[in-house]
Design a protein around this motif. Sequence first.
Motif, PDB file in Angstrom:
ATOM      1  N   TRP A 164      39.459  37.569  52.090  1.00 27.52           N
ATOM      2  CA  TRP A 164      38.828  38.777  51.563  1.00 27.52           C
ATOM      3  C   TRP A 164      39.715  39.998  51.754  1.00 27.52           C
ATOM      4  O   TRP A 164      40.591  40.016  52.612  1.00 27.52           O
ATOM      5  N   ASP A 165      39.452  40.979  50.907  1.00 27.05           N
ATOM      6  CA  ASP A 165      40.135  42.261  50.986  1.00 27.05           C
ATOM      7  C   ASP A 165      39.356  43.114  51.988  1.00 27.05           C
ATOM      8  O   ASP A 165      38.153  43.329  51.825  1.00 27.05           O
ATOM      9  N   GLU A 222      39.208  46.192  52.543  1.00 24.59           N
ATOM     10  CA  GLU A 222      38.583  47.425  52.070  1.00 24.59           C
ATOM     11  C   GLU A 222      37.429  47.178  51.101  1.00 24.59           C
ATOM     12  O   GLU A 222      36.344  47.718  51.276  1.00 24.59           O
ATOM     13  N   THR A 223      37.674  46.339  50.094  1.00 22.29           N
ATOM     14  CA  THR A 223      36.656  46.147  49.053  1.00 22.29           C
ATOM     15  C   THR A 223      35.682  45.012  49.373  1.00 22.29           C
ATOM     16  O   THR A 223      34.623  44.905  48.764  1.00 22.29           O
ATOM     17  N   LYS A 224      36.082  44.135  50.311  1.00 20.18           N
ATOM     18  CA  LYS A 224      35.290  42.947  50.682  1.00 20.18           C
ATOM     19  C   LYS A 224      35.188  41.933  49.540  1.00 20.18           C
ATOM     20  O   LYS A 224      34.361  41.008  49.580  1.00 20.18           O
ATOM     21  N   ILE A 225      36.007  42.127  48.513  1.00 21.06           N
ATOM     22  CA  ILE A 225      36.054  41.119  47.457  1.00 21.06           C
ATOM     23  C   ILE A 225      36.836  39.921  47.990  1.00 21.06           C
ATOM     24  O   ILE A 225      37.864  40.077  48.652  1.00 21.06           O
ATOM     25  N   GLY A 279      41.965  40.631  46.215  1.00 25.64           N
ATOM     26  CA  GLY A 279      42.770  41.834  46.093  1.00 25.64           C
ATOM     27  C   GLY A 279      44.261  41.614  46.243  1.00 25.64           C
ATOM     28  O   GLY A 279      45.041  42.570  46.292  1.00 25.64           O
ATOM     29  N   THR A 327      32.110  39.534  48.996  1.00 26.24           N
ATOM     30  CA  THR A 327      31.629  39.162  47.671  1.00 26.24           C
ATOM     31  C   THR A 327      32.617  38.171  47.066  1.00 26.24           C
ATOM     32  O   THR A 327      33.687  38.562  46.622  1.00 26.24           O
TER      33      THR A 327
END
Length: 212
Positions: A21-22, A24-27, A124, A50
């Motif tokens: 996961w990223d 910062e974005t949690k993607i 990301g 996510t």
Amino acid sequence: MPLKAAIVPVTPFQQNCTLLWDEETKIGAVVDPGGDLDRIEAGIRKIGMTPEKILLTHGHLDHAGGAAELKEKLAGIPIEGPHQADKFLLDGLAAQGLAMGVPDMRNVTPDRWLAEGDKVSAAGATFSVLHCPGHSPGSVVLVNAAQRFALVGDVLFQGSIGRTDFPYGNHDSLITAIKTKLLPLGDDLVFICGHGPMSTIGEERQTNPFIQ
Ligand SMILES: [Zn+2]
Ligand SMILES: [Zn+2]
């Protein structure tokens, strides 16, 4: 380093399903969801990520057997990888699972096959694809050179290499792939493998008995 990773051991084979996961974005992305989806979903919730993609390093059941069901549970997010040469393994997952005493495995068809030189975006970050046959014909390694990180599946392990005693295995191809594609990535590159602890290219170059 914005890219984060966590390992969730799954299936009776203790396969390292990896959550990326990223920060910062949690993607994020789920790599090799072989089974035990409850554990994988608990990991996703704990991180708060996510998932937007499922990645497969190769077609063995402990890596890919839960991918179809996880895709369904995650609103149909795309599955990318492995190389198309592992299609016969992905087409036989349900039967193989029954034979191995691991029911609930499902056949899976990826949304995208990967080939040498392809780029994959996940969590990301951008990963380069190395096709590394030998353990299975369609095994791929995913490399993020910028963050000095790779996912190698069952190609290379800490102190060992993937087994090649399957009818479709090829020891020479595996050694060639490791020596010509993985070792040149640089000693400081950290990798997560399909089973067991993480390692670095440098540690394996110096101590792995199979590639001396
Ligand atoms: Zn394997
Ligand atoms: Zn495995």
